[in-house]
Design a protein around this motif. Sequence first.
Motif, mmCIF file in Angstrom:
data_model
loop_
_atom_site.group_PDB
_atom_site.id
_atom_site.type_symbol
_atom_site.label_atom_id
_atom_site.label_comp_id
_atom_site.label_asym_id
_atom_site.label_seq_id
_atom_site.Cartn_x
_atom_site.Cartn_y
_atom_site.Cartn_z
ATOM 1 N N LYS A 49 0.848 -1.204 0.000
ATOM 2 C CA LYS A 49 0.000 0.000 0.000
ATOM 3 C C LYS A 49 0.882 1.252 0.000
ATOM 4 N N ALA A 108 -6.569 9.499 -1.175
ATOM 5 C CA ALA A 108 -6.599 10.125 0.154
ATOM 6 C C ALA A 108 -5.190 10.536 0.588
ATOM 7 N N VAL A 164 -8.103 6.017 8.733
ATOM 8 C CA VAL A 164 -7.977 4.677 8.141
ATOM 9 C C VAL A 164 -6.552 4.158 8.307
ATOM 10 N N LYS A 221 -3.934 1.045 7.373
ATOM 11 C CA LYS A 221 -3.799 -0.063 6.419
ATOM 12 C C LYS A 221 -2.453 -0.764 6.575
ATOM 13 N N VAL A 267 -7.293 -3.605 6.656
ATOM 14 C CA VAL A 267 -7.739 -2.210 6.664
ATOM 15 C C VAL A 267 -8.675 -1.974 7.850
ATOM 16 N N ILE A 318 -10.933 1.019 9.956
ATOM 17 C CA ILE A 318 -11.475 2.380 9.953
ATOM 18 C C ILE A 318 -11.865 2.702 11.386
ATOM 19 N N GLU A 348 -4.351 6.903 6.516
ATOM 20 C CA GLU A 348 -4.877 7.848 5.530
ATOM 21 C C GLU A 348 -6.206 8.448 5.945
ATOM 22 N N GLU A 349 -6.480 9.542 5.295
ATOM 23 C CA GLU A 349 -7.719 10.291 5.461
ATOM 24 C C GLU A 349 -8.902 9.412 5.015
ATOM 25 N N PHE A 350 -10.013 9.537 5.711
ATOM 26 C CA PHE A 350 -11.229 8.814 5.346
ATOM 27 C C PHE A 350 -11.939 9.572 4.229
ATOM 28 N N LEU A 351 -12.303 8.853 3.174
ATOM 29 C CA LEU A 351 -13.041 9.480 2.069
ATOM 30 C C LEU A 351 -14.501 9.063 2.159
ATOM 31 N N GLU A 408 -18.496 3.683 -3.541
ATOM 32 C CA GLU A 408 -17.411 2.948 -4.200
ATOM 33 C C GLU A 408 -17.865 2.255 -5.487
ATOM 34 N N LYS A 455 -19.552 -5.633 -0.068
ATOM 35 C CA LYS A 455 -18.572 -6.403 0.704
ATOM 36 C C LYS A 455 -19.067 -6.847 2.081
ATOM 37 N N ILE A 487 -9.092 4.201 -3.942
ATOM 38 C CA ILE A 487 -9.015 3.599 -2.609
ATOM 39 C C ILE A 487 -7.891 2.573 -2.610
ATOM 40 N N GLU A 488 -7.824 1.778 -3.657
ATOM 41 C CA GLU A 488 -6.764 0.769 -3.749
ATOM 42 C C GLU A 488 -6.597 0.314 -5.188
HETATM 43 P P1 AMP Z 1 -8.912 -1.721 0.713
HETATM 44 O O1 AMP Z 1 -8.470 -3.094 1.114
HETATM 45 O O2 AMP Z 1 -7.833 -0.719 0.641
HETATM 46 O O3 AMP Z 1 -9.845 -1.743 -0.476
HETATM 47 O O4 AMP Z 1 -9.912 -1.258 1.860
HETATM 48 C C1 AMP Z 1 -11.043 -2.031 2.206
HETATM 49 C C2 AMP Z 1 -12.244 -1.162 2.308
HETATM 50 O O5 AMP Z 1 -12.019 -0.150 3.307
HETATM 51 C C3 AMP Z 1 -12.543 -0.359 1.056
HETATM 52 O O6 AMP Z 1 -13.288 -1.085 0.136
HETATM 53 C C4 AMP Z 1 -13.306 0.813 1.607
HETATM 54 O O7 AMP Z 1 -14.660 0.454 1.857
HETATM 55 C C5 AMP Z 1 -12.641 1.059 2.917
HETATM 56 N N1 AMP Z 1 -11.617 2.113 2.792
HETATM 57 C C6 AMP Z 1 -10.313 1.944 2.544
HETATM 58 N N2 AMP Z 1 -9.666 3.125 2.499
HETATM 59 C C7 AMP Z 1 -10.589 4.077 2.717
HETATM 60 C C8 AMP Z 1 -10.556 5.494 2.796
HETATM 61 N N3 AMP Z 1 -9.424 6.187 2.658
HETATM 62 N N4 AMP Z 1 -11.712 6.143 3.009
HETATM 63 C C9 AMP Z 1 -12.873 5.460 3.167
HETATM 64 N N5 AMP Z 1 -12.964 4.129 3.120
HETATM 65 C C10 AMP Z 1 -11.853 3.435 2.906
#
Ligand code: AMP
Length: 422
Positions: free
Chosen positions: A107, A122, A147, A149, A159, A161, A190-193, A197, A219, A287-288
């Motif tokens: 990441k 973010a 957040v 990670k 991850v 939150i 990281e900042e929450f967005l 999605e 999910k 986000i990823e």
């Molecule tokens: P990821 O494995 O990075 O996809 O994160 C898993 C889930 O966490 C994502 O599908 C989002 O729902 C949530 N998530 C990850 N990063 C953020 C972020 N910066 N802001 C809001 N939600 C996030």
Amino acid sequence: MNILLLGGGGREHAFAWKMSQSPLCKALFIAPGNAGTAQHGTNVALSPNDFEAVGTFVQENEINIVVVGPEEPLVRGIYDYFKADEALKQVRIIGPSAQGAKLEGSKAFAKAFMQQRDIPTAAYGEFTPDNLEDGLAYIDNHALPIVLKADGLAAGKGVLILHDREEAKAELKAMLGGKFGAASERVVIEEFLDGIEFSVFVLTDGKSYKILPIAKDYKRIGEGDTGLNTGGMGAISPVPFVDDTLLKKVENWIVSPTLTGLQELEAPYEGFIFLGLIKVGDDPYVIEYNCRMGDPETEVVFPRLKSDLVDLLIAVGDGTLDSKKLEIEEQSAATVFLVSGGYPGAYQKGKAITGLDQVAGSLVLHAGTKTEEGILKTNGGRVLALTSLADNFKEAVSCSLANAERVQFDQKYFRTDIGFDL
Ligand code: AMP
Ligand code: GLY
């Protein structure tokens, strides 16, 4: 073409189903596969992470294309293993080099990659045990929720939150202390967005690219997107709020600079890029990145792809994707996953599955299934995905739900509200 597909989930059944329809597919092997993939080819008991065994199989069976389903062999370098071997380097590997797969495997790498190229994502900081104090201060100085990670692969669990600073600090210490093993020796904060999605899939030969149908997955285990995260409980395609204006921004701000970035890094990439995006206001943010197709998104994306997938994958391996055109089905697709009771926590396996002969109007894609003494049984948390096509996603979901009632196994569970927020 002789094709070897690595993996054994719903995504791989969707790949096997689609590739086996191609006149270019002479023989299809799936390692390890599941009861569903066995309908379209030959399952072989090989681990996708045992490169030596995969290489030997490829030579013995004169395989021309290896399609890599899951991320782990890619992050571990299966592409590079093949390219470094005289006897294997001619084989087309669908998937990136280890360097390209770092977009998913680290990441911190992905965040730095995006920041250097102004790809919207973010704001973040990167921390190890050596600068723990900076991490704690970062939590103090940023808005909640925040957040955390794990840098490396953590089977979808890395991850967190957090809505409370003290809790976030305790989690940071736990992660850096090995909560997710080596994967969390480095942590991205990281900042929450706040937004909605969606998933964008890009097929590339490293030079040109094609954007596959847009999808959205669900999910959480519970109705209304509540409860624990799972591998995915359902998906739809297309996504009503992703219009041409948003898609153009995705292409110009994200897809194009990502490909340029990979070229600058000289990271070979002949495969799928999965952009996990979020729409905040009118704009897309990353986000990823993932270095593979999504699951359950593949179960709605491939049924909408009218083009010959094998033809496209050959072009990816040969660097001629530019000459191909994608044909997309206008209809909407939805998939609903039947899962084992207790999933994503502890669940039982080995339950007999019945009623598949009653299914009408849906494609049954297997994930955690196996055949034992001629009886189809559950063999995982996510068991079967039911995909339907219709004029709109609501009708497609209804069709999948009607069939979800017809398939039976002890402690079956599924969400009835896929697409509820659209
Ligand atoms: P990821 O494995 O990075 O996809 O994160 C898993 C889930 O966490 C994502 O599908 C989002 O729902 C949530 N998530 C990850 N990063 C953020 C972020 N910066 N802001 C809001 N939600 C996030
Ligand atoms: N559907 C999310 C994933 O495949 O990671």
